[in-house]
Motif scaffolding. Structure first.
Motif, PDB file in Angstrom:
ATOM      1  N   SER A  62       0.793  -1.213   0.000  1.00 16.57           N
ATOM      2  CA  SER A  62       0.000   0.000   0.000  1.00 16.57           C
ATOM      3  C   SER A  62       0.834   1.277   0.000  1.00 16.57           C
ATOM      4  N   VAL A  63       2.117   1.179   0.367  1.00 16.83           N
ATOM      5  CA  VAL A  63       2.954   2.373   0.456  1.00 16.83           C
ATOM      6  C   VAL A  63       4.145   2.340  -0.484  1.00 16.83           C
ATOM      7  N   ARG A  64       4.406   1.213  -1.104  1.00 16.87           N
ATOM      8  CA  ARG A  64       5.559   1.079  -1.995  1.00 16.87           C
ATOM      9  C   ARG A  64       5.485   2.108  -3.121  1.00 16.87           C
ATOM     10  N   GLY A  65       6.585   2.805  -3.345  1.00 13.55           N
ATOM     11  CA  GLY A  65       6.635   3.850  -4.351  1.00 13.55           C
ATOM     12  C   GLY A  65       6.306   5.226  -3.835  1.00 13.55           C
ATOM     13  N   ARG A  66       5.717   5.312  -2.637  1.00 13.67           N
ATOM     14  CA  ARG A  66       5.366   6.593  -2.047  1.00 13.67           C
ATOM     15  C   ARG A  66       6.177   6.891  -0.785  1.00 13.67           C
ATOM     16  N   PHE A  67       6.512   5.848  -0.025  1.00 10.12           N
ATOM     17  CA  PHE A  67       7.248   5.999   1.230  1.00 10.12           C
ATOM     18  C   PHE A  67       8.677   5.521   1.058  1.00 10.12           C
ATOM     19  N   THR A  68       9.590   6.126   1.804  1.00  8.20           N
ATOM     20  CA  THR A  68      10.983   5.715   1.806  1.00  8.20           C
ATOM     21  C   THR A  68      11.494   5.643   3.237  1.00  8.20           C
ATOM     22  N   ILE A  69      12.031   4.492   3.612  1.00 10.14           N
ATOM     23  CA  ILE A  69      12.602   4.317   4.941  1.00 10.14           C
ATOM     24  C   ILE A  69      14.120   4.425   4.851  1.00 10.14           C
ATOM     25  N   SER A  70      14.729   4.997   5.871  1.00  8.31           N
ATOM     26  CA  SER A  70      16.178   5.109   5.920  1.00  8.31           C
ATOM     27  C   SER A  70      16.626   5.116   7.374  1.00  8.31           C
ATOM     28  N   ARG A  71      17.894   4.816   7.597  1.00 11.65           N
ATOM     29  CA  ARG A  71      18.430   4.857   8.952  1.00 11.65           C
ATOM     30  C   ARG A  71      19.781   5.540   8.962  1.00 11.65           C
ATOM     31  N   ASP A  72      20.038   6.253  10.034  1.00  2.00           N
ATOM     32  CA  ASP A  72      21.304   6.921  10.257  1.00  2.00           C
ATOM     33  C   ASP A  72      21.864   6.364  11.557  1.00  2.00           C
ATOM     34  N   ASN A  73      22.737   5.380  11.443  1.00  2.00           N
ATOM     35  CA  ASN A  73      23.261   4.723  12.633  1.00  2.00           C
ATOM     36  C   ASN A  73      24.130   5.658  13.475  1.00  2.00           C
ATOM     37  N   ASN A  74      24.734   6.655  12.839  1.00  2.00           N
ATOM     38  CA  ASN A  74      25.548   7.608  13.586  1.00  2.00           C
ATOM     39  C   ASN A  74      24.706   8.463  14.520  1.00  2.00           C
ATOM     40  N   LYS A  75      23.434   8.650  14.180  1.00  2.00           N
ATOM     41  CA  LYS A  75      22.529   9.450  14.994  1.00  2.00           C
ATOM     42  C   LYS A  75      21.463   8.617  15.690  1.00  2.00           C
ATOM     43  N   ASN A  76      21.543   7.290  15.561  1.00  2.00           N
ATOM     44  CA  ASN A  76      20.555   6.390  16.165  1.00  2.00           C
ATOM     45  C   ASN A  76      19.130   6.808  15.799  1.00  2.00           C
ATOM     46  N   THR A  77      18.918   7.061  14.522  1.00  2.00           N
ATOM     47  CA  THR A  77      17.641   7.587  14.057  1.00  2.00           C
ATOM     48  C   THR A  77      17.202   6.879  12.784  1.00  2.00           C
ATOM     49  N   VAL A  78      15.906   6.630  12.682  1.00  2.00           N
ATOM     50  CA  VAL A  78      15.281   6.094  11.479  1.00  2.00           C
ATOM     51  C   VAL A  78      14.254   7.099  10.993  1.00  2.00           C
ATOM     52  N   HIS A  79      14.175   7.258   9.678  1.00  2.00           N
ATOM     53  CA  HIS A  79      13.227   8.186   9.075  1.00  2.00           C
ATOM     54  C   HIS A  79      12.271   7.446   8.154  1.00  2.00           C
ATOM     55  N   LEU A  80      11.083   7.995   8.030  1.00  2.00           N
ATOM     56  CA  LEU A  80      10.119   7.516   7.052  1.00  2.00           C
ATOM     57  C   LEU A  80       9.612   8.718   6.272  1.00  2.00           C
ATOM     58  N   GLN A  81      10.087   8.866   5.051  1.00  2.00           N
ATOM     59  CA  GLN A  81       9.628   9.925   4.177  1.00  2.00           C
ATOM     60  C   GLN A  81       8.348   9.470   3.494  1.00  2.00           C
ATOM     61  N   MET A  82       7.275  10.213   3.676  1.00  2.00           N
ATOM     62  CA  MET A  82       5.969   9.845   3.157  1.00  2.00           C
ATOM     63  C   MET A  82       5.528  10.905   2.158  1.00  2.00           C
ATOM     64  N   ASN A  83       5.413  10.515   0.903  1.00  2.00           N
ATOM     65  CA  ASN A  83       4.982  11.401  -0.163  1.00  2.00           C
ATOM     66  C   ASN A  83       3.651  10.936  -0.730  1.00  2.00           C
ATOM     67  N   SER A  84       2.996  11.827  -1.460  1.00  2.00           N
ATOM     68  CA  SER A  84       1.717  11.513  -2.098  1.00  2.00           C
ATOM     69  C   SER A  84       0.748  10.870  -1.113  1.00  2.00           C
ATOM     70  N   LEU A  85       0.606  11.487   0.038  1.00  2.00           N
ATOM     71  CA  LEU A  85      -0.207  10.908   1.104  1.00  2.00           C
ATOM     72  C   LEU A  85      -1.676  10.834   0.719  1.00  2.00           C
ATOM     73  N   LYS A  86      -2.306   9.769   1.180  1.00  2.00           N
ATOM     74  CA  LYS A  86      -3.717   9.504   0.933  1.00  2.00           C
ATOM     75  C   LYS A  86      -4.471   9.468   2.253  1.00  2.00           C
ATOM     76  N   PRO A  87      -5.785   9.722   2.238  1.00  2.00           N
ATOM     77  CA  PRO A  87      -6.556   9.643   3.482  1.00  2.00           C
ATOM     78  C   PRO A  87      -6.408   8.301   4.189  1.00  2.00           C
ATOM     79  N   GLU A  88      -6.257   7.219   3.446  1.00  2.00           N
ATOM     80  CA  GLU A  88      -6.108   5.907   4.058  1.00  2.00           C
ATOM     81  C   GLU A  88      -4.774   5.712   4.758  1.00  2.00           C
ATOM     82  N   ASP A  89      -3.854   6.670   4.617  1.00  2.00           N
ATOM     83  CA  ASP A  89      -2.605   6.638   5.369  1.00  2.00           C
ATOM     84  C   ASP A  89      -2.776   7.159   6.791  1.00  2.00           C
TER      85      ASP A  89
END
Length: 115
Positions: A62-89
């Motif tokens: 349902s999110v493939r192609g719109r969301f991108t997950i990434s991690r920065d181990n140096n900062k102990n942080t994970v991000h989720l970039q969410m584009n083209s958001l839909k109400p069902e998100d």
């Protein structure tokens, strides 16, 4: 104390973008796979995306192609970039850290997408 703290949620219109962050502390972040889950009111919690300690990535259909997950181990942080958001998100988004014998959950951050 082990902590996972999500941030970046908010209210956006359909088609907009948000970037969620999960800040981790109190454990060896690099050894854990990190996943994002979400839960809408009255619905079961569902997996959105995950990234392993070595960088392998999976997305829900349902999110493939719109969301991108990434991690920065140096900062102990994970991000989720969410584009083209839909109400069902819409839902509360939770960060999860999992290793072989232990896993941890954050408290969640609210994402609301208006139509």
């Amino acid at each position: 104390e082990v902590q996972l703290v999500e941030s970046g949620g908010g209210l956006v219109q359909a088609g907009g973008s948000l970037r969620l962050s999960c800040a981790a502390s109190g454990f060896t972040f690099d050894d854990y796979a990190i996943g994002w889950f979400r839960q809408a009111p009255g619905k079961e919690r569902e997996g959105v995306s995950c990234i392993s300690s070595s960088g392998f990535i999976a997305y829900a259909d349902s999110v493939r192609g719109r969301f991108t997950i990434s991690r920065d181990n140096n900062k102990n942080t994970v991000h989720l970039q969410m584009n083209s958001l839909k109400p069902e998100d819409t839902g509360v988004y939770y960060c999860n850290a999992r290793a072989r014998l232990q896993d941890y959950w954050g408290q969640g951050t609210q994402v609301t997408v208006s139509s």
